[in-house]
Design an enzyme around this catalytic site. Structure first.
Site, mmCIF file in Angstrom:
data_model
loop_
_atom_site.group_PDB
_atom_site.id
_atom_site.type_symbol
_atom_site.label_atom_id
_atom_site.label_comp_id
_atom_site.label_asym_id
_atom_site.label_seq_id
_atom_site.Cartn_x
_atom_site.Cartn_y
_atom_site.Cartn_z
ATOM 1 N N ASN A 11 0.870 -1.179 0.000
ATOM 2 C CA ASN A 11 0.000 0.000 0.000
ATOM 3 C C ASN A 11 0.905 1.226 0.000
ATOM 4 O OD1 ASN A 11 -1.763 2.062 0.548
ATOM 5 N ND2 ASN A 11 -2.331 1.341 2.606
ATOM 6 N N LYS A 13 0.076 4.276 -0.044
ATOM 7 C CA LYS A 13 -0.540 5.427 0.640
ATOM 8 C C LYS A 13 -0.386 6.691 -0.214
ATOM 9 C CE LYS A 13 0.015 3.049 4.984
ATOM 10 N NZ LYS A 13 0.129 3.101 6.431
ATOM 11 N N HIS A 97 -9.354 0.889 5.331
ATOM 12 C CA HIS A 97 -8.041 1.075 5.969
ATOM 13 C C HIS A 97 -8.211 1.948 7.216
ATOM 14 C CE1 HIS A 97 -3.912 2.270 6.681
ATOM 15 N NE2 HIS A 97 -3.580 1.193 5.985
ATOM 16 N N GLU A 99 -6.581 4.332 8.284
ATOM 17 C CA GLU A 99 -6.429 5.773 8.040
ATOM 18 C C GLU A 99 -7.725 6.360 7.488
ATOM 19 O OE1 GLU A 99 -2.775 5.283 5.829
ATOM 20 O OE2 GLU A 99 -1.836 4.659 7.700
ATOM 21 N N GLU A 169 -4.914 -5.285 10.620
ATOM 22 C CA GLU A 169 -3.891 -4.269 10.827
ATOM 23 C C GLU A 169 -4.131 -3.591 12.179
ATOM 24 O OE1 GLU A 169 -2.017 -2.846 6.906
ATOM 25 O OE2 GLU A 169 -3.779 -1.639 7.227
ATOM 26 N N GLY A 175 2.985 1.991 10.952
ATOM 27 C CA GLY A 175 3.926 3.099 10.827
ATOM 28 C C GLY A 175 4.661 3.429 12.110
ATOM 29 N N SER A 215 3.899 -2.451 10.244
ATOM 30 C CA SER A 215 5.357 -2.545 10.394
ATOM 31 C C SER A 215 5.933 -3.881 9.936
ATOM 32 C CB SER A 215 5.773 -2.209 11.835
ATOM 33 O OG SER A 215 5.408 -0.880 12.151
HETATM 34 P P1 13P Z 1 3.370 0.198 7.725
HETATM 35 O O1 13P Z 1 3.874 -1.069 7.053
HETATM 36 O O2 13P Z 1 4.089 1.420 7.272
HETATM 37 O O3 13P Z 1 3.296 0.034 9.210
HETATM 38 O O4 13P Z 1 1.856 0.403 7.205
HETATM 39 C C1 13P Z 1 0.964 -0.646 7.279
HETATM 40 C C2 13P Z 1 -0.261 -0.291 6.541
HETATM 41 O O5 13P Z 1 -1.021 0.571 6.958
HETATM 42 C C3 13P Z 1 -0.528 -0.973 5.262
HETATM 43 O O6 13P Z 1 -1.811 -0.707 4.803
#
Ligand code: 13P
Length: 252
Positions: A11, A13, A97, A99, A169, A175, A215
């Site tokens: 992803n 983002k 997601h 976010e 997740e 992150g 992560s």
């Molecule tokens: P990270 O791998 O940067 O922690 O992000 C995970 C994520 O949100 C994938 O959709």
């Protein structure tokens, strides 16, 4: 039954524009062998979906949108329809997601609509779920996962599930550099599979791929993938680096 085919998803983002995104896509394609036990997916930003799909046309890499609307077209400012995703060369989408949930206030009901619309137009769809740190610390992890899962999958049929992937997740692991331990991830995945079995039936749960996200890095992918109920990964930061993502794709 045999092990489910793994899915390693990146992803991107809100990172990359056309030049660096196409370069990254090419480098990822070069890191892929002709696997038969795993699939690779990339979700670039909407603005370069079409260019990335073009670059990857000769590869088996699946191109996905990071979100998708339920409607084919209409007055939905700021949205992208499943038909647009397909016309741009995509065949998959991510919905729910954290976010989207946390920053943009998307609810389980809205996400359920997105999922149903995405499936109606034939997109492989990744439904993301996961608890926050305070929910985990409050001992609510399983309740939250069950709630997001039941509402997210509401009114889907067993047939629909062939095109659904669930991504676990944990929000506290995204992150942050804090990965769920392999035991924590396996426990959540086994629970998710159990609930899918309750909603549909056991054979559907056994076929459904459940990805871990939060992560994921070259240093932890092998132990995560060794867990019985972990069928792949949804990778953020490490998917922006071809060498790291290449190593993740080539997990042992
Ligand atoms: P990270 O791998 O940067 O922690 O992000 C995970 C994520 O949100 C994938 O959709």
């Amino acid at each position: 039954m045999g092990k489910r085919k793994a899915l390693i998803a990146g992803n991107w983002k809100m990172y990359t524009t056309v030049v660096d995104g196409c370069r990254l896509a090419l480098d990822v394609a070069n890191a892929c062998s002709d696997f038969d036990d795993r699939e690779v997916l990339i979700a670039p930003p909407f603005t370069i979906l079409s260019e990335v799909a073009h670059v990857l046309a000769d590869s088996k890499i699946i191109v996905a949108s990071q979100n998708v609307c339920w409607a084919e077209k209409g007055a939905f400012t700021g949205e992208i329809s499943p038909v647009m995703v397909k016309a741009a060369g995509g065949s998959a989408a991510i919905v729910g997601h954290s976010e989207r949930r946390q920053i943009f206030g998307e609810t389980d009901e809205l996400i359920n609509n997105r999922l149903k619309g995405s499936l109606a137009f034939g997109l492989l769809t990744i439904l993301c779920i996961g608890e926050t740190l305070s929910e985990r610390e409050g001992g609510q992890t399983l309740t939250v996962l069950e709630d997001q899962l039941r509402k997210g999958l509401a009114s889907l049929t067993a047939t629909d599930m062939a095109n659904v992937v669930v991504a676990y997740e944990p929000v506290w692991a995204i992150g942050t550099g804090k990965t769920a331990s392999k035991e924590q991830a396996q426990e959540a995945h086994a629970f998710i599979r159990e609930i899918i079995g309750e909603i549909f039936e056991k054979s559907i749960a056994e076929q459904t791929r459940i990805l871990y996200g939060g992560s994921v890095k070259p240093s932890n992918i092998d132990e995560l993938m060794a867990q019985i109920d972990i069928d792949g990964a949804l990778v953020g930061g490490a998917a922006l680096d071809a060498e790291s993502f290449g190593r993740i794709i080539n997990y042992k």
